[in-house]
Design a protein around this motif. Structure first.
Motif, mmCIF file in Angstrom:
data_model
loop_
_atom_site.group_PDB
_atom_site.id
_atom_site.type_symbol
_atom_site.label_atom_id
_atom_site.label_comp_id
_atom_site.label_asym_id
_atom_site.label_seq_id
_atom_site.Cartn_x
_atom_site.Cartn_y
_atom_site.Cartn_z
ATOM 1 N N PRO A 63 0.789 -1.424 0.055
ATOM 2 C CA PRO A 63 -0.010 0.036 0.122
ATOM 3 C C PRO A 63 1.000 1.167 -0.203
ATOM 4 O O PRO A 63 0.423 2.269 -0.745
ATOM 5 C CB PRO A 63 -1.022 -0.139 1.212
ATOM 6 N N TRP A 64 2.257 1.288 0.619
ATOM 7 C CA TRP A 64 3.088 2.388 0.714
ATOM 8 C C TRP A 64 3.232 2.658 -0.763
ATOM 9 O O TRP A 64 3.723 3.928 -1.217
ATOM 10 C CB TRP A 64 4.260 2.101 1.633
ATOM 11 N N GLU A 65 3.599 1.637 -1.492
ATOM 12 C CA GLU A 65 4.097 2.006 -3.202
ATOM 13 C C GLU A 65 2.875 2.296 -3.758
ATOM 14 O O GLU A 65 3.240 3.169 -4.728
ATOM 15 C CB GLU A 65 4.652 0.660 -3.460
ATOM 16 N N ARG A 66 1.710 1.974 -3.728
ATOM 17 C CA ARG A 66 0.532 2.694 -4.437
ATOM 18 C C ARG A 66 0.578 4.281 -3.941
ATOM 19 O O ARG A 66 0.582 4.874 -5.031
ATOM 20 C CB ARG A 66 -0.865 1.938 -3.814
ATOM 21 N N LEU A 67 0.688 4.492 -2.769
ATOM 22 C CA LEU A 67 0.659 5.862 -2.377
ATOM 23 C C LEU A 67 1.919 6.695 -3.091
ATOM 24 O O LEU A 67 1.470 7.744 -3.726
ATOM 25 C CB LEU A 67 0.845 6.109 -0.729
ATOM 26 N N PHE A 102 2.864 6.503 12.240
ATOM 27 C CA PHE A 102 2.125 6.306 10.972
ATOM 28 C C PHE A 102 1.722 7.608 10.167
ATOM 29 O O PHE A 102 1.867 7.732 9.075
ATOM 30 C CB PHE A 102 0.985 5.619 11.397
ATOM 31 N N VAL A 103 1.276 8.591 11.071
ATOM 32 C CA VAL A 103 0.923 9.842 10.526
ATOM 33 C C VAL A 103 2.068 10.540 9.735
ATOM 34 O O VAL A 103 2.074 10.935 8.684
ATOM 35 C CB VAL A 103 0.182 10.742 11.709
ATOM 36 N N GLU A 104 3.276 10.576 10.390
ATOM 37 C CA GLU A 104 4.483 11.274 9.809
ATOM 38 C C GLU A 104 4.813 10.503 8.674
ATOM 39 O O GLU A 104 5.075 11.048 7.545
ATOM 40 C CB GLU A 104 5.774 11.038 10.940
ATOM 41 N N THR A 105 4.897 9.114 8.728
ATOM 42 C CA THR A 105 5.243 8.493 7.436
ATOM 43 C C THR A 105 4.201 8.647 6.407
ATOM 44 O O THR A 105 4.767 8.665 4.960
ATOM 45 C CB THR A 105 5.495 6.927 7.687
ATOM 46 N N SER A 106 2.899 8.800 6.476
ATOM 47 C CA SER A 106 2.055 8.818 5.478
ATOM 48 C C SER A 106 2.315 10.150 4.972
ATOM 49 O O SER A 106 2.076 10.105 3.533
ATOM 50 C CB SER A 106 0.461 8.969 6.229
ATOM 51 N N THR A 424 12.120 -1.540 6.012
ATOM 52 C CA THR A 424 11.854 0.100 6.208
ATOM 53 C C THR A 424 10.878 0.246 7.275
ATOM 54 O O THR A 424 10.045 -0.661 7.774
ATOM 55 C CB THR A 424 11.219 0.551 4.935
ATOM 56 N N GLU A 425 10.862 1.627 7.810
ATOM 57 C CA GLU A 425 9.763 1.781 8.538
ATOM 58 C C GLU A 425 8.310 1.447 8.306
ATOM 59 O O GLU A 425 7.484 1.488 8.955
ATOM 60 C CB GLU A 425 9.928 3.318 9.213
ATOM 61 N N GLU A 426 8.129 1.677 6.781
ATOM 62 C CA GLU A 426 6.904 1.398 6.302
ATOM 63 C C GLU A 426 6.466 0.032 6.435
ATOM 64 O O GLU A 426 5.395 -0.345 6.776
ATOM 65 C CB GLU A 426 6.772 1.894 4.915
ATOM 66 N N ASP A 427 7.361 -0.897 6.385
ATOM 67 C CA ASP A 427 7.279 -2.287 6.565
ATOM 68 C C ASP A 427 6.654 -2.796 8.041
ATOM 69 O O ASP A 427 6.026 -3.381 8.386
ATOM 70 C CB ASP A 427 8.415 -3.061 6.281
#
Length: 464
Positions: A63-67, A102-106, A424-427
């Motif tokens: 989902p992070w890659e979609r973003l 999560f908010v920061e990374t988004s 990564t932190e996303e993972d």
């Protein structure tokens, strides 16, 4: 002076979530992204809600890659996501360290606007998200979970809007997840919030009950700044009203929409065959396109109606459907009138189902309802009936603190648990929200010989 109204397009998130259970892959989105960016929308809702879960559970996508992929293509339009407050994208409260990260990374990955709501309208559960989004350079839109009950008056919601403004909201949304905001109440509510709070106001509704276009007309007349619609291909039924139709009607009434009609036609022409494909595959159930006035009677979102019917049908108890529907408002009243939005809609629906099937009210009580009564989801809109509280948790005392204050930092443990596969932190955040699904997704990505364990779970009554 020309009246102005802006549009938020939902086809990439709520539109497809409402009609096809969020099964649209990124590959269906990317070819039309540049055109969507040229339409003139205020924002594109394309992340959050159930998209994160669906990507890793059903689509084998990051989902992070979609973003990131969509962010690279969008130059003119804000990207927007939906966040469940302290629940993030899951169904339980997380510690503040997870919420902040999560908010920061988004925002770091490309989100401009975070719409954050709490299922109980307990603003304590929004505070960390609001503060973090603003500190990270994002726009935080707080959403009022709109519902109807004896305690959910216009005055109640106006007070809630003021409370959100005081917490630092950049804008406010009236989030009508069940499609029960009627035109006249919508007009009054928008008028009074605009008088009380000097912030942009957005209105979100669903077409489920058949009144959404009338509601949008009245909130536009009352001064709403933005409304949420879906391109016609994925509009109607449990989704939002059609972007093109609402825009044409409002422009004829003197509103400036800033939407390019030719580009809108291109977007619809692109998504029409995609919609047809999902219909042929059986993913788009024609029933979700139905108008369901019972949502106005039982205050039940359209998706919840179909889930309840599906559960009863599986158990050969479809003849109990009307009885369960009639039980839902009674359970809501017993439990302090929680809004029927995730996760409370699933929880209340399941309790109503259990009450009917067992033949005795509250003989069977899910763990989630017990935790709710204990106060672990937040403060109910109205007091829970004493006799119901005692029946569910006995003499156990309810907590009065903000629920997240009881949760110690969680990130270090999550990092340790998934360190074999997380790069990564996303993972790590993916694992924090959906441990089993994320571990399998990351395991397959990192190890070609990763063996997904097959687990058998005995579930008598599943939560929808």
């Amino acid at each position: 002076m020309t009246k102005k109204i802006q549009f938020m397009e939902t086809v990439l998130r709520d539109g497809q979530q409402s009609l096809i259970a969020t099964r649209m892959p990124t590959s269906d989105m990317l070819p039309i992204i540049k055109t969507l960016d040229e339409v003139g929308y205020h924002s594109l809702e394309m992340w959050g809600g159930a998209t994160f879960d669906s990507c890793i559970r059903f689509l084998n996508e990051d989902p992070w890659e979609r973003l990131r992929q969509i962010r690279r293509e969008v130059k003119n339009t804000k990207l927007q996501m939906l966040l469940r407050g302290q629940n993030l994208l899951g169904y339980k409260n997380y510690a503040d360290d997870v919420v902040r990260k999560f908010v920061e990374t988004s925002i770091k990955n490309g989100i401009d606007i975070i719409r954050v709501f709490d299922a109980l309208n307990d603003t304590r559960n929004l505070a960390t998200s609001i503060t973090t989004a603003k500190e990270a350079g994002g726009h935080c839109q707080t959403a009022i979970s709109y519902t109807t009950s004896e305690v959910h008056t216009v005055a109640y919601f106006v007070h809630l809007a003021k409370e959100m403004a005081d917490l630092g909201a950049d804008s406010i949304c009236i989030k009508d997840m069940a499609g029960v905001l009627t035109p006249q109440i919508g007009f009054e509510l928008v008028s009074r919030i605009k008088d009380a709070v000097d912030l942009p106001l957005e209105v979100h509704t669903h077409a489920t009950s058949g009144i959404s276009e009338m509601t949008y007309l009245k909130v536009a007349e009352a001064g709403a700044d933005i409304i949420d619609t879906a391109i016609s291909s994925f509009a109607g039924g449990t989704s939002q009203p059609a972007t093109e139709s609402v825009a044409i009607a409002l422009e004829e009434l003197g509103f400036e929409t800033n939407l390019d009609k030719k580009k809108l036609a291109e977007v619809a022409d692109y998504f029409n065959p995609i919609r047809d494909r999902f219909r042929e595959e059986g993913i788009l159930n024609p029933k979700v396109k139905d108008t369901e006035p019972k949502t106005l009677i039982y205050q039940v979102p359209g998706g919840m109606l179909s889930n309840l019917l599906s559960q009863l049908t599986e158990q050969g108890l479809q003849d109990k459907y009307e009885e369960v529907l009639a039980e839902v408002p009674k359970v809501r009243a017993d439990l302090g009138f929680p809004p029927l939005v995730t996760p409370l809609s699933q929880m209340v629906g399941t309790q109503a189902l259990m009450n009917v099937i067992s033949g005795e009210r509250y003989k069977l009580v899910p763990t989630e309802i017990k935790d709710y009564v204990r106060g672990l989801y937040g403060r109910p809109p109205a007091p829970i009936k004493t006799e119901i509280q005692e029946k569910i948790i006995g003499t156990e005392a309810m907590i009065t603190e903000r629920p997240a204050d009881l949760i110690p930092p969680q990130l270090p443990a999550f990092e340790q648990e998934i360190n074999e596969y997380a790069k990564t932190e996303e993972d790590v955040l993916m694992y924090a929200l959906f441990p089993a699904q994320a571990k399998d997704f990351l395991g397959r990505r990192e190890d070609p010989f990763y063996d997904v364990a097959i687990q058998t779970v005995d579930v008598t009554i599943a939560i929808p």
